[in-house]
Enzyme design. Structure first.
Site, PDB file in Angstrom:
ATOM      1  N   ASP A 126       0.849  -1.191   0.000  1.00  0.00           N
ATOM      2  CA  ASP A 126       0.000   0.000   0.000  1.00  0.00           C
ATOM      3  C   ASP A 126       0.887   1.243   0.000  1.00  0.00           C
ATOM      4  OD1 ASP A 126      -2.461  -1.366   0.077  1.00  0.00           O
ATOM      5  OD2 ASP A 126      -2.380  -1.546   2.253  1.00  0.00           O
ATOM      6  N   ASP A 144      -7.244  -1.229  -4.179  1.00  0.00           N
ATOM      7  CA  ASP A 144      -8.243  -0.849  -3.174  1.00  0.00           C
ATOM      8  C   ASP A 144      -9.202   0.212  -3.715  1.00  0.00           C
ATOM      9  OD1 ASP A 144      -6.964  -2.554  -1.365  1.00  0.00           O
ATOM     10  OD2 ASP A 144      -5.728  -0.929  -0.541  1.00  0.00           O
TER      11      ASP A 144
END
Length: 168
Positions: A126, A144
């Site tokens: 991430d 995401d």
């Protein structure tokens, strides 16, 4: 009556293309950030006030829930992601609405991209960190964003479908 294959429908190509595009863009971005840009070395990178690029390995699911470094958890999450992807594909094959097929494709591509991270790296990479006035949003990636966008479209469609049902 012509029967259609259980795993391919009229709009499967729409979902498949968006899933492939989501997967490709996410994986190329992750490769670039980790291997070329070397975000771990230079983090945090201030982009604009309230938005930084950072390197976070997510060993759990959304928001880091159920985080664990155990191999059992890693494999459970991989298998769960693949199972969800299969169910999404079956749903896609039966879809008659282009917008819903597109949304399913976004969720499918994002789920498979994050599952690939778990398989290759043991965790999901991430990078995007949003924050404002002391509130810090979780760190997320392109997959995401695609998953959230797809789910929001599915919710919208569900609510609009529900309204049409109650108007009758």
């Amino acid at each position: 009556m012509i029967s259609r294959p259980a795993m391919w429908g009229r709009l499967s190509a729409v979902g498949a293309v968006l899933a492939a595009l989501t997967y490709f863009v996410d994986q190329v971005h992750k490769w670039y950030m980790i291997s070329i840009f070397d975000i771990a070395r230079y983090q945090p990178v201030k982009v604009v006030p309230g938005f930084d690029l950072v390197m976070v390995w997510n060993y759990g699911i959304s928001y880091g829930w159920f985080a664990s470094h155990s191999q059992a958890t890693r494999w459970i999450l991989i298998v769960l992601s693949v199972a969800v992807a299969v169910l999404l594909w079956v749903w896609l094959a039966r879809q008659a609405k282009p917008l819903v097929a597109a949304a399913i494709g976004l969720v499918l591509g994002g789920a498979l991209a994050n599952a690939t991270d778990r398989l290759v790296h043991g965790a999901v990479a991430d990078f995007f960190h949003l924050y404002v006035a002391g509130f810090s949003w979780y760190v997320f990636n392109i997959a995401d964003v695609a998953i959230v966008a797809g789910v929001l479209v599915l919710m919208y469609d569900s609510l609009m479908h529900e309204e049409k049902q109650t108007d009758k």
